[in-house]
Design an enzyme around this catalytic site. Structure first.
Site, PDB file in Angstrom:
ATOM      1  N   ALA A   1       0.801  -1.350  -0.137  1.00  0.00           N
ATOM      2  CA  ALA A   1       0.080   0.034   0.082  1.00  0.00           C
ATOM      3  C   ALA A   1       0.732   1.281   0.249  1.00  0.00           C
ATOM      4  O   ALA A   1       0.485   2.063  -0.811  1.00  0.00           O
ATOM      5  CB  ALA A   1      -0.882  -0.029   1.218  1.00  0.00           C
TER       6      ALA A   1
ATOM      7  N   GLU B   1       9.326   4.009   7.347  1.00  0.00           N
ATOM      8  CA  GLU B   1       9.185   2.362   7.379  1.00  0.00           C
ATOM      9  C   GLU B   1       9.942   2.212   8.799  1.00  0.00           C
ATOM     10  O   GLU B   1      11.143   2.388   8.723  1.00  0.00           O
ATOM     11  CB  GLU B   1       9.829   1.644   6.435  1.00  0.00           C
ATOM     12  CG  GLU B   1       9.797   0.042   6.494  1.00  0.00           C
ATOM     13  CD  GLU B   1       8.522  -0.346   6.804  1.00  0.00           C
ATOM     14  OE1 GLU B   1       8.536  -1.476   7.802  1.00  0.00           O
ATOM     15  OE2 GLU B   1       7.449  -0.220   6.119  1.00  0.00           O
ATOM     16  N   GLN B   2       9.159   1.468   9.720  1.00  0.00           N
ATOM     17  CA  GLN B   2       9.870   0.991  10.840  1.00  0.00           C
ATOM     18  C   GLN B   2      10.879   0.138  10.773  1.00  0.00           C
ATOM     19  O   GLN B   2      11.920  -0.204  11.493  1.00  0.00           O
ATOM     20  CB  GLN B   2       8.622   0.672  11.886  1.00  0.00           C
ATOM     21  CG  GLN B   2       8.169  -0.560  11.734  1.00  0.00           C
ATOM     22  CD  GLN B   2       7.056  -1.009  12.733  1.00  0.00           C
ATOM     23  OE1 GLN B   2       7.146  -0.467  13.807  1.00  0.00           O
ATOM     24  NE2 GLN B   2       6.301  -2.220  12.310  1.00  0.00           N
TER      25      GLN B   2
ATOM     26  N   ARG C   1       4.394 -12.106  -2.742  1.00  0.00           N
ATOM     27  CA  ARG C   1       4.343 -11.167  -2.040  1.00  0.00           C
ATOM     28  C   ARG C   1       5.795 -10.221  -2.162  1.00  0.00           C
ATOM     29  O   ARG C   1       5.964  -9.383  -2.391  1.00  0.00           O
ATOM     30  CB  ARG C   1       3.693 -11.104  -0.841  1.00  0.00           C
ATOM     31  CG  ARG C   1       3.530  -9.728  -0.225  1.00  0.00           C
ATOM     32  CD  ARG C   1       2.988  -9.795   1.224  1.00  0.00           C
ATOM     33  NE  ARG C   1       1.690 -10.231   1.402  1.00  0.00           N
ATOM     34  CZ  ARG C   1       0.500  -9.574   1.172  1.00  0.00           C
ATOM     35  NH1 ARG C   1       0.719  -8.283   1.202  1.00  0.00           N
ATOM     36  NH2 ARG C   1      -0.615  -9.834   1.172  1.00  0.00           N
TER      37      ARG C   1
ATOM     38  N   TYR D   1      -1.315 -22.735  -5.721  1.00  0.00           N
ATOM     39  CA  TYR D   1      -0.996 -22.263  -6.827  1.00  0.00           C
ATOM     40  C   TYR D   1       0.571 -21.955  -7.230  1.00  0.00           C
ATOM     41  O   TYR D   1       1.050 -21.825  -5.968  1.00  0.00           O
ATOM     42  CB  TYR D   1      -1.708 -21.219  -7.245  1.00  0.00           C
ATOM     43  CG  TYR D   1      -1.770 -19.937  -6.549  1.00  0.00           C
ATOM     44  CD1 TYR D   1      -0.520 -18.980  -6.327  1.00  0.00           C
ATOM     45  CD2 TYR D   1      -2.706 -19.522  -5.342  1.00  0.00           C
ATOM     46  CE1 TYR D   1      -0.473 -17.914  -5.301  1.00  0.00           C
ATOM     47  CE2 TYR D   1      -2.731 -18.461  -4.722  1.00  0.00           C
ATOM     48  CZ  TYR D   1      -1.493 -17.698  -4.747  1.00  0.00           C
ATOM     49  OH  TYR D   1      -1.687 -16.525  -3.689  1.00  0.00           O
TER      50      TYR D   1
ATOM     51  N   ASP E   1      -5.023  -1.873   4.114  1.00  0.00           N
ATOM     52  CA  ASP E   1      -5.479  -2.762   5.147  1.00  0.00           C
ATOM     53  C   ASP E   1      -5.740  -1.905   6.293  1.00  0.00           C
ATOM     54  O   ASP E   1      -6.454  -2.160   7.345  1.00  0.00           O
ATOM     55  CB  ASP E   1      -4.657  -3.978   5.834  1.00  0.00           C
ATOM     56  CG  ASP E   1      -4.709  -5.149   4.838  1.00  0.00           C
ATOM     57  OD1 ASP E   1      -5.588  -5.159   4.066  1.00  0.00           O
ATOM     58  OD2 ASP E   1      -3.846  -6.016   4.827  1.00  0.00           O
TER      59      ASP E   1
END
Length: 401
Positions: A15, A34-35, A108, A220, A299
């Site tokens: 995201a 970003e942590q 991912r 898959y 999310d």
């Protein structure tokens, strides 16, 4: 560049990185906080339907992504009890012609790596690792964001703050209107196995969905076919936070019980030695919106169950719409964020609701499962695909559709 063109994004996941890239293309400067001190390949496979791949292509990522993806030719819905096919939903070239963009599956980590590579190639994006969001303050000139770099508190100033920091959003926690997700009494178990360790039919470019007693299994290929992604969803009361809790192999085998699940499926589940699990959370209340020059995407805004495979897709759509509305309201970022929220609320709520309903359909047992399988056979694959037109055909200019 004027402060009104600088947007701060909390989170460098799918995201956050997509948001940064769409903002850059819209003429903004984006700083991503970003942590994590290092962005590592994590997670499992995800499905990228045409509504998502279309946007990724517009960001110039097709060539980066294509070497890593698999283009499924179909979704085979299988009976977990008998191992036989219930229905076959066509994808492949047919879906690409139908929707103008392909349906892909990918690991991912490969998607995040491509996004990171693309973002770092844009001069208007600054990615700051080891920066943990702490708080924000609004003022006449925009917004000041505080973050911890190690133990040091640092400030970042901009025109707006976008919380892209996931289901347990720290940005969301600072918004009075934000509602926390609710445990869905299910857990997802994931693993990756070498393609040469599974039966031949599972190596094919196909998404297999096995529906059975109290659980279902998705399989898959990913990594250009080198690995097979397995995800099992089971009813459960375990609800700890996180994505990488170790899962006991004997436990998941118990969940896919002998005599209620085909032995071929149980043999597949028995191949991996290592499983990870995470609890599934949902939110039946549509995203209420942010406040001032702050909003949420992905999310953080609208957590959803995985049964429609649209978590990443909705985050990618969010990013495209948000950049567009901020561009249209560049002199009033708060107005741009409220416009984004209005455009996204109905669609994301519908996707959440449909995913919830789909999970209910997957979870049927006994006579209800028999009836479900019969109805799916009668409807047939092409008409089942048509039921997803409203998801896959989405275009940015359609707004709330």
């Amino acid at each position: 560049m004027a402060p009104s063109r600088h947007v701060i994004v909390a989170g460098a996941g799918i995201a956050g990185l997509t948001t940064a890239m769409t903002l850059s293309r819209a003429g903004f400067r984006a700083t991503v906080l970003e942590q994590a001190a290092k962005l590592e390949e994590t997670g499992a496979g995800i499905q990228l339907s045409p509504n998502a791949t279309r946007i990724l292509f517009e960001l110039g990522l097709r060539d980066r992504l294509e070497p890593h993806v698999v283009k499924p030719q179909m979704i085979r819905v299988m009976s977990g009890g008998s191992g036989r096919e219930i229905a076959c939903i066509p994808l492949g070239d047919l879906a690409e012609r139908r929707y103008g963009a392909p349906f892909w599956v990918i690991h991912r980590g490969d998607l995040q790596a491509a996004l990171l590579d693309g973002a770092r190639g844009m001069i208007d994006i600054d990615i700051k690792l080891d920066h943990r969001f702490d708080d924000f303050a609004s003022h006449a000139n925009g917004i000041t964001v505080q973050a911890f770099r190690g133990k040091q508190l640092v400030d970042e100033r901009g025109a707006a703050l976008i919380g892209a920091d996931g289901i347990w959003s720290a940005v969301g926690d600072k918004l009075k209107s934000h509602r926390k997700p609710v445990f869905a009494h299910r857990t997802a178990w994931r693993t990756l196995v070498p393609a040469d360790s599974v039966p031949d039919y599972l190596r094919a470019p196909v998404v297999h969905l096995f529906l059975g007693m109290d659980a279902h299994l998705v399989a898959y290929p990913v990594k250009a076919g080198a690995l097979v992604n397995l995800v099992g969803i089971v009813n459960d009361d375990w609800n700890e936070r996180g994505w990488n809790a170790p899962g006991d192999r004997t436990e998941i085998l118990r969940r896919f019980a002998r005599f209620t699940w085909a032995e071929s499926v149980r043999e597949l589940i028995g191949i991996p030695q290592r499983w990870l699990k995470w609890a599934l959370f949902d939110n039946a209340t549509p995203f209420a919106g942010g406040a001032g020059a702050v909003t949420l995407v992905g999310d953080a805004a609208h957590p959803m169950l995985p049964f429609l495979a649209q978590g990443a897709g909705m985050a990618i759509e969010d990013a495209a719409v948000l950049a567009d509305t901020l561009k249209k309201h560049s002199e009033n970022p708060a107005a741009g964020l409220r416009a984004y929220e209005r455009l996204r609320r109905a669609r994301t709520a519908r996707v959440q609701r449909t995913a919830r309903q789909q999970g209910s359909i997957y979870g049927r047992t006994g006579p209800e499962a028999v009836a479900r399988n019969l109805v799916m056979r009668l409807i047939g694959g092409e008409r089942l695909l048509k039921r997803y037109d409203w998801v896959y055909n989405w275009r940015q200019d359609q707004g709330a559709v």
